[in-house]
Design a protein around this motif. Structure first.
Motif, PDB file in Angstrom:
ATOM      1  N   TYR A  57       0.832  -1.208   0.000  1.00  0.00           N
ATOM      2  CA  TYR A  57       0.000   0.000   0.000  1.00  0.00           C
ATOM      3  C   TYR A  57       0.865   1.256   0.000  1.00  0.00           C
ATOM      4  CZ  TYR A  57      -3.191   3.570   1.826  1.00  0.00           C
ATOM      5  OH  TYR A  57      -3.922   4.711   2.018  1.00  0.00           O
ATOM      6  N   ALA A  58       1.941   1.241   0.809  1.00  0.00           N
ATOM      7  CA  ALA A  58       2.846   2.391   0.876  1.00  0.00           C
ATOM      8  C   ALA A  58       3.504   2.655  -0.471  1.00  0.00           C
ATOM      9  CB  ALA A  58       3.908   2.157   1.950  1.00  0.00           C
ATOM     10  N   ALA A  59       3.692   1.584  -1.252  1.00  0.00           N
ATOM     11  CA  ALA A  59       4.295   1.714  -2.580  1.00  0.00           C
ATOM     12  C   ALA A  59       3.274   2.221  -3.610  1.00  0.00           C
ATOM     13  CB  ALA A  59       4.848   0.369  -3.034  1.00  0.00           C
ATOM     14  N   LYS A  60       2.013   2.355  -3.175  1.00  0.00           N
ATOM     15  CA  LYS A  60       0.924   2.799  -4.061  1.00  0.00           C
ATOM     16  C   LYS A  60       0.785   1.884  -5.274  1.00  0.00           C
ATOM     17  CE  LYS A  60       0.013   6.231  -1.378  1.00  0.00           C
ATOM     18  NZ  LYS A  60      -1.170   6.132  -0.468  1.00  0.00           N
ATOM     19  N   ASP A  61       1.131   0.610  -5.058  1.00  0.00           N
ATOM     20  CA  ASP A  61       1.003  -0.377  -6.133  1.00  0.00           C
ATOM     21  C   ASP A  61      -0.288  -1.161  -5.876  1.00  0.00           C
ATOM     22  OD1 ASP A  61       1.194  -2.489  -7.921  1.00  0.00           O
ATOM     23  OD2 ASP A  61       3.372  -2.643  -7.727  1.00  0.00           O
ATOM     24  N   TRP A  62      -1.388  -0.636  -6.398  1.00  0.00           N
ATOM     25  CA  TRP A  62      -2.700  -1.224  -6.105  1.00  0.00           C
ATOM     26  C   TRP A  62      -2.857  -2.607  -6.713  1.00  0.00           C
ATOM     27  CZ3 TRP A  62      -5.797   0.901  -2.534  1.00  0.00           C
ATOM     28  CH2 TRP A  62      -5.507   2.221  -2.150  1.00  0.00           C
ATOM     29  N   LYS A  63      -2.208  -2.846  -7.834  1.00  0.00           N
ATOM     30  CA  LYS A  63      -2.251  -4.188  -8.423  1.00  0.00           C
ATOM     31  C   LYS A  63      -1.598  -5.187  -7.471  1.00  0.00           C
ATOM     32  CE  LYS A  63      -0.811  -6.886 -12.453  1.00  0.00           C
ATOM     33  NZ  LYS A  63      -0.042  -6.878 -13.734  1.00  0.00           N
ATOM     34  N   LEU A  64      -0.490  -4.766  -6.868  1.00  0.00           N
ATOM     35  CA  LEU A  64       0.224  -5.633  -5.930  1.00  0.00           C
ATOM     36  C   LEU A  64      -0.596  -5.851  -4.648  1.00  0.00           C
ATOM     37  CD1 LEU A  64       2.980  -7.051  -6.087  1.00  0.00           C
ATOM     38  CD2 LEU A  64       3.945  -5.169  -4.751  1.00  0.00           C
ATOM     39  N   VAL A  65      -1.295  -4.818  -4.218  1.00  0.00           N
ATOM     40  CA  VAL A  65      -2.167  -4.955  -3.038  1.00  0.00           C
ATOM     41  C   VAL A  65      -3.178  -6.072  -3.299  1.00  0.00           C
ATOM     42  CG1 VAL A  65      -3.958  -3.869  -1.637  1.00  0.00           C
ATOM     43  CG2 VAL A  65      -1.920  -2.559  -2.279  1.00  0.00           C
ATOM     44  N   ASN A  66      -3.846  -6.003  -4.442  1.00  0.00           N
ATOM     45  CA  ASN A  66      -4.845  -7.023  -4.792  1.00  0.00           C
ATOM     46  C   ASN A  66      -4.223  -8.411  -4.886  1.00  0.00           C
ATOM     47  OD1 ASN A  66      -7.693  -5.823  -5.570  1.00  0.00           O
ATOM     48  ND2 ASN A  66      -6.187  -4.361  -6.314  1.00  0.00           N
ATOM     49  N   GLU A  67      -3.058  -8.484  -5.510  1.00  0.00           N
ATOM     50  CA  GLU A  67      -2.387  -9.776  -5.686  1.00  0.00           C
ATOM     51  C   GLU A  67      -2.049 -10.405  -4.335  1.00  0.00           C
ATOM     52  OE1 GLU A  67       1.004  -9.114  -8.145  1.00  0.00           O
ATOM     53  OE2 GLU A  67      -0.177  -8.876  -9.989  1.00  0.00           O
ATOM     54  N   TYR A  68      -1.572  -9.581  -3.410  1.00  0.00           N
ATOM     55  CA  TYR A  68      -1.167 -10.120  -2.109  1.00  0.00           C
ATOM     56  C   TYR A  68      -2.360 -10.437  -1.210  1.00  0.00           C
ATOM     57  CZ  TYR A  68       3.841 -10.286  -2.488  1.00  0.00           C
ATOM     58  OH  TYR A  68       5.127 -10.660  -2.844  1.00  0.00           O
ATOM     59  N   VAL A  69      -3.457  -9.718  -1.378  1.00  0.00           N
ATOM     60  CA  VAL A  69      -4.670 -10.084  -0.636  1.00  0.00           C
ATOM     61  C   VAL A  69      -5.080 -11.507  -1.020  1.00  0.00           C
ATOM     62  CG1 VAL A  69      -7.143  -9.651  -0.391  1.00  0.00           C
ATOM     63  CG2 VAL A  69      -5.543  -7.747  -0.305  1.00  0.00           C
ATOM     64  N   VAL A  70      -5.081 -11.785  -2.314  1.00  0.00           N
ATOM     65  CA  VAL A  70      -5.453 -13.119  -2.800  1.00  0.00           C
ATOM     66  C   VAL A  70      -4.424 -14.153  -2.377  1.00  0.00           C
ATOM     67  CG1 VAL A  70      -5.856 -14.528  -4.856  1.00  0.00           C
ATOM     68  CG2 VAL A  70      -6.733 -12.192  -4.754  1.00  0.00           C
ATOM     69  N   LEU A  71      -3.152 -13.848  -2.591  1.00  0.00           N
ATOM     70  CA  LEU A  71      -2.069 -14.783  -2.266  1.00  0.00           C
ATOM     71  C   LEU A  71      -2.084 -15.171  -0.790  1.00  0.00           C
ATOM     72  CD1 LEU A  71       0.654 -16.206  -3.022  1.00  0.00           C
ATOM     73  CD2 LEU A  71       1.793 -14.076  -2.359  1.00  0.00           C
ATOM     74  N   LEU A  72      -2.164 -14.174   0.085  1.00  0.00           N
ATOM     75  CA  LEU A  72      -2.089 -14.444   1.518  1.00  0.00           C
ATOM     76  C   LEU A  72      -3.335 -15.152   2.043  1.00  0.00           C
ATOM     77  CD1 LEU A  72      -0.496 -11.061   2.662  1.00  0.00           C
ATOM     78  CD2 LEU A  72       0.651 -13.279   2.455  1.00  0.00           C
TER      79      LEU A  72
END
Length: 217
Positions: free
Chosen positions: A72-87
């Motif tokens: 989130y701090a990186a403002k990488d919203w695609k990564l936020v979504n990816e990690y929500v699913v992954l975790l």
């Protein structure tokens, strides 16, 4: 089911990783700040697996939230979504850890820079909470936010249909006041849709005694 009750049903801690987390979480923070976000996430993923395997709920929750905080701090919203699913798909992830993860990411919604990004995150969270009773309240709240967005777009029928997906009257973990408010919102949208038959059906889910109580005036 309340979170305290969920905790009582969780397996007992096998190993305490709090000391390791106290060291590695700040280290990962430093890595991320120097531009090595990937290295920070890789470090935390190893720690996440250790804390999960050791059934250390407190440390595992800290790690999960920190991973998402870095994306989130990186403002990488695609990564936020990816990690929500992954975790959320991790084998053996404790129920309360998933609950805390979802609750934490929900706080990001108001910061989404565009409606499209907000909708994507809502849909991701609704997907990972689907079918999980212990996050039924969070999913209901997400669904209500989604319905409001659709209503604001003028898509009344779609908003009403989205809100009808959930039978909140069966939710044991939702407080009665919120449950009643949710059902009233379902009725309001059905009225806007001119679906009077469904309004009558939904109205039967609310006891008139609820409104007679002083606290609910």
């Amino acid at each position: 089911m309340e979170i305290d009750n969920i905790t009582a049903l969780e397996p007992k801690k096998e190993k305490d990783y709090s000391d390791v987390a106290d060291i590695q979480i700040p280290e990962s923070e430093k890595l991320a700040k120097t531009g090595n976000l990937q290295g920070a996430l890789e470090m935390l993923l190893v720690l996440e697996k250790q804390t999960r395997s050791g059934v250390d709920l407190a440390s595992n929750t800290r790690v999960l939230i920190h991973i998402l905080s870095l994306t989130y701090a990186a403002k990488d919203w695609k990564l936020v979504n990816e990690y929500v699913v992954l975790l959320s798909k991790k084998h053996g992830l404790l129920k309360q850890a998933i609950t805390k993860l979802v609750q934490h990411v929900m706080t990001y919604l108001d910061s989404a820079p565009t409606k499209e990004i907000k909708l994507e995150l809502i849909n991701t969270l609704r997907t990972v909470t689907d079918g999980k009773i212990f996050v039924e309240v969070e999913r209901a709240r997400l669904t209500r936010i989604l319905a409001k967005i659709k209503e604001d777009e003028g898509l009344i029928n779609e908003a009403a249909d989205i809100l009808q997906e959930l039978q909140v009257e069966t939710f044991g973990s939702m407080e009665r006041r919120e449950k009643t408010d949710f059902i009233l919102e379902q009725m309001r949208l059905c009225l806007a849709k001119k679906d009077f038959t469904r309004v009558q059906l939904i109205s039967k889910k609310i006891s008139t005694k609820y409104f007679e109580a002083e606290d609910n005036q």
